[in-house]
Write an enzyme that holds these catalytic residues in place. Structure first.
Site, PDB file in Angstrom:
ATOM      1  N   TYR A  82      10.600 -36.239  23.435  1.00  0.00           N
ATOM      2  CA  TYR A  82      11.165 -36.983  24.335  1.00  0.00           C
ATOM      3  C   TYR A  82      10.660 -38.530  24.415  1.00  0.00           C
ATOM      4  O   TYR A  82      11.519 -39.480  24.556  1.00  0.00           O
ATOM      5  CB  TYR A  82      11.386 -36.323  25.726  1.00  0.00           C
ATOM      6  CG  TYR A  82      11.945 -37.112  26.886  1.00  0.00           C
ATOM      7  CD1 TYR A  82      13.267 -37.361  26.767  1.00  0.00           C
ATOM      8  CD2 TYR A  82      11.492 -37.685  28.010  1.00  0.00           C
ATOM      9  CE1 TYR A  82      14.095 -37.859  27.922  1.00  0.00           C
ATOM     10  CE2 TYR A  82      11.982 -38.499  28.758  1.00  0.00           C
ATOM     11  CZ  TYR A  82      13.516 -38.660  28.658  1.00  0.00           C
ATOM     12  OH  TYR A  82      13.939 -39.431  29.768  1.00  0.00           O
ATOM     13  N   ASP A 140      31.011 -36.712  26.998  1.00  0.00           N
ATOM     14  CA  ASP A 140      30.206 -35.929  27.004  1.00  0.00           C
ATOM     15  C   ASP A 140      30.489 -34.736  26.627  1.00  0.00           C
ATOM     16  O   ASP A 140      31.788 -34.540  26.214  1.00  0.00           O
ATOM     17  CB  ASP A 140      30.010 -35.743  28.520  1.00  0.00           C
ATOM     18  CG  ASP A 140      28.487 -35.210  29.083  1.00  0.00           C
ATOM     19  OD1 ASP A 140      28.031 -34.300  28.582  1.00  0.00           O
ATOM     20  OD2 ASP A 140      27.779 -36.108  29.752  1.00  0.00           O
TER      21      ASP A 140
HETATM   22  N1  LIG Z   1      16.204 -37.769  35.259  1.00  0.00           N
HETATM   23  C1  LIG Z   1      15.223 -38.908  35.290  1.00  0.00           C
HETATM   24  O1  LIG Z   1      14.222 -38.813  36.201  1.00  0.00           O
HETATM   25  C2  LIG Z   1      15.082 -39.726  34.245  1.00  0.00           C
HETATM   26  C3  LIG Z   1      14.121 -40.701  34.120  1.00  0.00           C
HETATM   27  C4  LIG Z   1      13.966 -41.542  33.177  1.00  0.00           C
HETATM   28  C5  LIG Z   1      15.095 -41.698  32.183  1.00  0.00           C
HETATM   29  N2  LIG Z   1      16.234 -40.939  32.258  1.00  0.00           N
HETATM   30  C6  LIG Z   1      17.070 -41.106  31.248  1.00  0.00           C
HETATM   31  O2  LIG Z   1      18.480 -41.284  32.163  1.00  0.00           O
HETATM   32  C7  LIG Z   1      19.467 -40.665  31.410  1.00  0.00           C
HETATM   33  C8  LIG Z   1      20.187 -39.703  32.026  1.00  0.00           C
HETATM   34  O3  LIG Z   1      19.318 -38.610  32.364  1.00  0.00           O
HETATM   35  P1  LIG Z   1      19.495 -37.387  33.325  1.00  0.00           P
HETATM   36  O4  LIG Z   1      18.168 -36.792  33.574  1.00  0.00           O
HETATM   37  O5  LIG Z   1      20.678 -37.769  33.985  1.00  0.00           O
HETATM   38  O6  LIG Z   1      20.124 -36.545  31.916  1.00  0.00           O
HETATM   39  P2  LIG Z   1      21.060 -35.086  31.927  1.00  0.00           P
HETATM   40  O7  LIG Z   1      20.566 -34.063  31.234  1.00  0.00           O
HETATM   41  O8  LIG Z   1      21.619 -34.695  33.506  1.00  0.00           O
HETATM   42  O9  LIG Z   1      22.510 -35.973  31.330  1.00  0.00           O
HETATM   43  C9  LIG Z   1      22.338 -36.150  30.066  1.00  0.00           C
HETATM   44  C10 LIG Z   1      23.878 -36.001  29.626  1.00  0.00           C
HETATM   45  O10 LIG Z   1      23.841 -36.108  28.097  1.00  0.00           O
HETATM   46  C11 LIG Z   1      24.721 -35.198  27.848  1.00  0.00           C
HETATM   47  N3  LIG Z   1      24.337 -34.903  26.254  1.00  0.00           N
HETATM   48  C12 LIG Z   1      23.781 -34.266  25.827  1.00  0.00           C
HETATM   49  N4  LIG Z   1      23.739 -34.045  24.486  1.00  0.00           N
HETATM   50  C13 LIG Z   1      25.058 -34.665  24.149  1.00  0.00           C
HETATM   51  C14 LIG Z   1      25.779 -34.758  22.939  1.00  0.00           C
HETATM   52  N5  LIG Z   1      25.287 -34.231  21.778  1.00  0.00           N
HETATM   53  N6  LIG Z   1      27.063 -35.523  23.076  1.00  0.00           N
HETATM   54  C15 LIG Z   1      27.378 -35.901  24.206  1.00  0.00           C
HETATM   55  N7  LIG Z   1      26.808 -35.547  25.314  1.00  0.00           N
HETATM   56  C16 LIG Z   1      25.454 -35.167  25.351  1.00  0.00           C
HETATM   57  C17 LIG Z   1      24.689 -33.855  28.830  1.00  0.00           C
HETATM   58  O11 LIG Z   1      25.849 -32.955  28.507  1.00  0.00           O
HETATM   59  C18 LIG Z   1      24.367 -34.456  29.969  1.00  0.00           C
HETATM   60  O12 LIG Z   1      25.774 -34.687  30.638  1.00  0.00           O
HETATM   61  C19 LIG Z   1      18.614 -40.253  29.962  1.00  0.00           C
HETATM   62  O13 LIG Z   1      18.835 -41.155  29.021  1.00  0.00           O
HETATM   63  C20 LIG Z   1      17.480 -40.096  30.409  1.00  0.00           C
HETATM   64  O14 LIG Z   1      16.394 -40.290  29.495  1.00  0.00           O
HETATM   65  C21 LIG Z   1      16.180 -40.048  33.331  1.00  0.00           C
END
Ligand SMILES: NC(=O)c1ccc[n+]([C@@H]2O[C@H](COP(=O)([O-])OP(=O)(O)OC[C@H]3O[C@@H](n4cnc5c(N)ncnc54)[C@H](O)[C@@H]3O)[C@@H](O)[C@H]2O)c1
Length: 262
Positions: free
Chosen positions: A151, A37
């Protein structure tokens, strides 16, 4: 503790709630995890909590050299690699107003880097029995949402790439599937709701059959199932972990026909 003994998972974007839940579920089941991350503070804190079973590697997944170094470090540290979870994402999205730079940046993180991670781990996974890749897509991959263009398109692309990867990696013995969460208690939803989960549940209730949002642990359980031998004949599939969101039509949960008589 057993199913994943001596197995190693690499999770991109493991620093926040959903990623941490996936990492914890793997460790609880006996696996070792590498968390990649850009959020170094949260990633290191999580790895500390998990102890010797976890390794945090500060990595920007849009850099091929950083990705390659992190994959090599993981395999050297734990003695192999069996699973890749492509979870990192960007929510950068100004809908119709998004310019080229935003499109390229978000697609680079959400789509291109997931593919590069899969390409990088492929030779290592091909050496192992029962290797698996799980891509994180979303309910957003199949529904129009106001003000969001990048997205949902990125998640739809990753959902289809899951099928392409599954087909072309099958002869290497690598299964590839995706999970599509519905609204999940996560960093973003916690921030926007001011930490009020009951309120988030109330907002989510009309469009999730189960009447609430999901827990990160509930999503993690499905990731682990897909990685386990119990899913040995599952590949190229997308698993909804959405409390029924994607099975509901526009009428939502409330009976609509009685409204005609009102
Ligand atoms: N939150 C929701 O309700 C939800 C719903 C459907 C799908 N998702 C999916 O679940 C997954 C996690 O979502 P989340 O809401 O926990 O997101 P989040 O933003 O909390 O976590 C995403 C992580 O990716 C990291 N990141 C971003 N750019 C990066 C890079 N260039 N290199 C390395 N790390 C990087 C961020 O630092 C973060 O820790 C995602 O793929 C999202 O699309 C989430």
């Amino acid at each position: 503790m057993s199913e994943f003994n001596n197995r190693v998972a690499l999770i991109t974007g493991g620093s926040t709630l959903i990623g941490a839940a996936v990492a914890k579920a793997f460790v609880r089941s006996g696996a070792k995890v590498a968390i990649l991350d850009i959020d170094a503070a949260s990633g290191a804190k999580l790895a500390d909590q998990l102890g010797a079973s976890a390794l945090f590697i500060e990595t920007d997944i849009t850099s091929d050299s950083q990705l390659e170094a992190a994959v090599a470090q993981t395999a050297a540290h734990f003695g192999g690699l069996h699973y890749l979870v492509n979870l990192a994402c960007s929510y950068l999205d100004e809908g119709a107003d998004s310019g080229r730079a935003d499109w390229l940046k978000a697609l680079d993180i959400n789509v291109v880097s997931a593919v590069m991670a899969a390409r990088t781990v492929r030779p290592l996974l091909a050496q192992e029995e029962g290797a698996v890749i799980v891509n994180f897509t979303s309910i957003s991959s199949q529904a129009a949402q106001t003000g969001r263009w990048i997205y949902p398109a990125s998640k739809a692309a990753l959902k289809h790439l899951t099928r392409s990867m599954a087909l072309d990696f099958a002869d290497d013995g690598i299964r590839v599937n995706s999970v599509s969460p519905g609204w999940t208690w996560s960093r973003v939803i916690e921030e926007v709701s001011g930490g009020d989960r009951a309120k988030a549940d109330r907002v989510a209730a009309p469009f999730h059959m189960l009447g609430r949002l999901g827990g990160a642990e509930e999503v993690a359980e499905v990731v682990l199932f897909l990685c386990s031998p119990r899913a040995s004949f599952v590949t190229g599939a997308d698993y909804a972990v959405d409390g029924g969101y994607s099975a509901l039509g526009p009428e939502q949960k409330e009976p609509a026909i009685p409204k005609l008589a009102e």
